[in-house]
Design an enzyme around this catalytic site. Structure first.
Site, PDB file in Angstrom:
ATOM      1  N   TYR A   1       0.988  -1.219  -0.094  1.00 25.87           N
ATOM      2  CA  TYR A   1      -0.024  -0.070   0.022  1.00 25.87           C
ATOM      3  C   TYR A   1       0.978   1.284   0.084  1.00 25.87           C
ATOM      4  O   TYR A   1       0.274   2.302  -0.081  1.00 25.87           O
ATOM      5  CB  TYR A   1      -0.886  -0.084   1.255  1.00 25.87           C
ATOM      6  CG  TYR A   1      -2.275  -0.667   1.065  1.00 25.87           C
ATOM      7  CD1 TYR A   1      -2.345  -2.092   0.884  1.00 25.87           C
ATOM      8  CD2 TYR A   1      -3.542  -0.357   0.724  1.00 25.87           C
ATOM      9  CE1 TYR A   1      -3.192  -3.105   0.684  1.00 25.87           C
ATOM     10  CE2 TYR A   1      -4.602  -0.799   0.752  1.00 25.87           C
ATOM     11  CZ  TYR A   1      -4.502  -2.020   0.607  1.00 25.87           C
ATOM     12  OH  TYR A   1      -5.714  -3.077   0.558  1.00 25.87           O
TER      13      TYR A   1
ATOM     14  N   LYS B   1       2.940 -15.051   3.105  1.00 25.48           N
ATOM     15  CA  LYS B   1       3.209 -15.950   1.845  1.00 25.48           C
ATOM     16  C   LYS B   1       4.840 -16.108   1.710  1.00 25.48           C
ATOM     17  O   LYS B   1       5.378 -15.927   0.407  1.00 25.48           O
ATOM     18  CB  LYS B   1       2.503 -15.046   0.739  1.00 25.48           C
ATOM     19  CG  LYS B   1       2.437 -16.020  -0.618  1.00 25.48           C
ATOM     20  CD  LYS B   1       1.602 -17.243  -0.356  1.00 25.48           C
ATOM     21  CE  LYS B   1       1.595 -18.128  -1.466  1.00 25.48           C
ATOM     22  NZ  LYS B   1       1.022 -19.458  -1.541  1.00 25.48           N
TER      23      LYS B   1
ATOM     24  N   ASP C   1      -2.980 -18.606   1.522  1.00 26.20           N
ATOM     25  CA  ASP C   1      -3.919 -19.257   0.917  1.00 26.20           C
ATOM     26  C   ASP C   1      -4.599 -20.365   1.750  1.00 26.20           C
ATOM     27  O   ASP C   1      -5.925 -20.587   1.917  1.00 26.20           O
ATOM     28  CB  ASP C   1      -3.010 -19.982  -0.357  1.00 26.20           C
ATOM     29  CG  ASP C   1      -2.014 -20.592   0.112  1.00 26.20           C
ATOM     30  OD1 ASP C   1      -1.624 -20.433   0.942  1.00 26.20           O
ATOM     31  OD2 ASP C   1      -1.444 -21.041  -0.921  1.00 26.20           O
TER      32      ASP C   1
ATOM     33  N   ASP D   1      -6.569  -6.845   4.171  1.00 29.74           N
ATOM     34  CA  ASP D   1      -7.536  -6.305   3.784  1.00 29.74           C
ATOM     35  C   ASP D   1      -8.443  -7.360   3.025  1.00 29.74           C
ATOM     36  O   ASP D   1      -9.593  -7.493   3.178  1.00 29.74           O
ATOM     37  CB  ASP D   1      -7.141  -5.464   2.461  1.00 29.74           C
ATOM     38  CG  ASP D   1      -8.335  -4.886   1.535  1.00 29.74           C
ATOM     39  OD1 ASP D   1      -9.061  -4.470   2.001  1.00 29.74           O
ATOM     40  OD2 ASP D   1      -8.117  -5.146   0.396  1.00 29.74           O
TER      41      ASP D   1
ATOM     42  N   ASP E   1     -12.518  -8.974   4.664  1.00 33.33           N
ATOM     43  CA  ASP E   1     -13.607  -9.059   3.927  1.00 33.33           C
ATOM     44  C   ASP E   1     -14.265 -10.518   4.360  1.00 33.33           C
ATOM     45  O   ASP E   1     -15.364 -10.687   4.241  1.00 33.33           O
ATOM     46  CB  ASP E   1     -13.605  -8.785   2.585  1.00 33.33           C
ATOM     47  CG  ASP E   1     -13.707  -7.238   1.973  1.00 33.33           C
ATOM     48  OD1 ASP E   1     -13.564  -6.430   3.035  1.00 33.33           O
ATOM     49  OD2 ASP E   1     -14.066  -7.057   1.035  1.00 33.33           O
TER      50      ASP E   1
HETATM   51  C1  IPM Z   1     -10.575  -1.146   3.596  1.00 40.80           C
HETATM   52  C2  IPM Z   1     -10.671  -0.779   2.078  1.00 40.80           C
HETATM   53  C3  IPM Z   1      -9.516   0.077   1.863  1.00 40.80           C
HETATM   54  C4  IPM Z   1      -8.289  -0.724   1.883  1.00 40.80           C
HETATM   55  C5  IPM Z   1      -9.643   0.683   0.152  1.00 40.80           C
HETATM   56  C6  IPM Z   1     -10.677   1.624   0.078  1.00 40.80           C
HETATM   57  C7  IPM Z   1      -8.354   1.452  -0.055  1.00 40.80           C
HETATM   58  O1  IPM Z   1     -10.814  -1.633   1.098  1.00 40.80           O
HETATM   59  O2  IPM Z   1     -10.555  -0.319   4.524  1.00 40.80           O
HETATM   60  O3  IPM Z   1     -10.410  -2.511   3.629  1.00 40.80           O
HETATM   61  O4  IPM Z   1      -7.907  -1.537   1.135  1.00 40.80           O
HETATM   62  O5  IPM Z   1      -7.423  -0.517   2.898  1.00 40.80           O
HETATM   63 MG    MG Z   2     -10.888  -3.580   2.184  1.00 42.76          MG
END
Ligand code: IPM
Ligand code: MG
Length: 344
Positions: free
Chosen positions: A133, A180, A213, A237, A241
């Site tokens: 990032y 990884k 993975d 990240d 999710d």
């Molecule tokens: C998160 C989002 C951000 C990230 C994006 C919007 C840059 O996906 O906060 O998880 O990747 O950190």
């Molecule tokens: Mg995210």
């Protein structure tokens, strides 16, 4: 009195952040929190101004904590602008810990079969200031068939060590480090070395390692095995999710971006601005409300935070919630339902 900078941002952020503030006030914190709202995101961009101006940034950095909604708007074609707002805040305030707890408040919200359901209660500790990032790299021979793009993965001993130590400090039982290193030996090697040193400093805790993975697979197979997962920026990240979906989806997942040394913190739902849902009153305020609870816990109001979390759990269990989690309420009604259960 704690100064709270409120940045609702765009889309769904503007709908869920007021609900979080409503709940914080109802939890008896109106007197303790001085709330000031700032405009960031698409509106200033559409006026030809920066998405996050230097003067807003200067004021926001004075705050004791930041409550953030989401940024992203289809009217703004530059897809990178949303990330710039959020990543600028994370990087320049050195908010190196990204905390993403995943706690299953009601069995029916799990997408998993019976055996793998309960009790999901894990914490993703994501390194938040380095890795892929950092924005180092470039595009060479752009627009030609010979174009070359480089995106550097930057990992420092200091950055990796501090996030590992934070993860060990948060764990009661076990830390699982995810990387990884089998394919990316340089960055992975540094993580492995720092992990060996960190686990030696915390002999009281179990420590194990998974490749990313395998970690993704294990999270779906049996998420109950995890307590604290610590990993780099990109893997954190992605996995967060996945863990959000394990507890009912993006609408319920909260997060905190912290610098434990300076005490700074930015709290935001894991979801984004959801342009396809925004403006219809259907977005789920729970992720923002739980982020508000994390914020006040960070500010020292642990009891109020617990009450808010319990009220959220009760509202979810009784089906008094938005459609994405099986209810029929709109955004504001879902916020009201949490307020109603605060006394319980
Ligand atoms: C998160 C989002 C951000 C990230 C994006 C919007 C840059 O996906 O906060 O998880 O990747 O950190
Ligand atoms: Mg995210």
């Amino acid at each position: 009195m704690n100064k709270i900078a409120v940045l609702p941002g765009d889309g769904a952020g503007r709908e869920v952040v007021p609900e979080a503030i409503k709940v914080l006030r109802a939890a008896g914190l109106a007197e303790q929190l001085a709330v000031e709202e700032f405009e960031v995101g698409a509106e200033p961009v559409l006026r030809g101004e920066p998405a996050l101006s230097d003067s807003t940034f200067a004021q926001v950095r004075q705050a004791d904590a930041i409550l953030f909604g989401a940024v992203g708007d289809p009217r703004v074609s530059n897809v990178g602008y949303a990330a710039q707002v959020l990543l600028r805040l994370r990087f320049e305030l050195d908010l190196y810990v990204n905390l993403r707890p995943a706690r299953l408040y009601d069995d029916r919200l799990s997408p998993l079969r019976e055996a793998a359901r309960r009790p999901v209660d894990l914490l993703v500790v994501r390194e938040n200031t380095e890795g892929l990032y950092v924005g180092m790299g470039g595009r060479f021979k752009r627009g030609t068939p010979d174009e070359l793009a480089v995106q550097e993965d930057v990992n420092t001993a200091r950055g990796v060590t501090r996030i590992l130590d934070y993860a060990f400090a948060r764990a009661r039982r076990e830390v699982c480090m995810v990387d990884k290193s089998n394919a990316m030996a340089f960055a992975g090697g540094l993580w492995q070395d720092a992990f060996a040193a960190a686990r030696a400093r915390h002999p009281d805790l179990d420590a194990r390692h998974l490749y990313v993975d395998a970690a993704a697979m294990e999270l779906v197979r049996d998420p109950t095995q995890f307590e604290v997962i610590v990993t780099g920026n990109l893997f954190g990240d992605i996995l967060s999710d996945l863990t959000a979906q394990l507890i009912g989806g993006m609408g319920v997942a909260p997060s905190g971006n912290l610098n434990p040394d300076s005490g700074r913190g930015l709290f935001e739902p894991v979801h984004g601005s959801a342009p396809n849902l925004a403006g219809k009153g259907v977005v789920n305020p729970v992720g923002a409300i739980l982020s508000g609870a994390m914020m006040v816990e960070h500010l020292g109001f642990g009891e109020a935070a617990k009450r808010i979390e319990n009220a959220v759990a009760t509202a979810l269990r009784s089906g008094e919630c938005t459609r994405d989690v099986g209810g029929s309420l709109d955004t504001a009604q879902a916020g009201d339902a949490v307020v109603k259960y605060l006394g319980d």
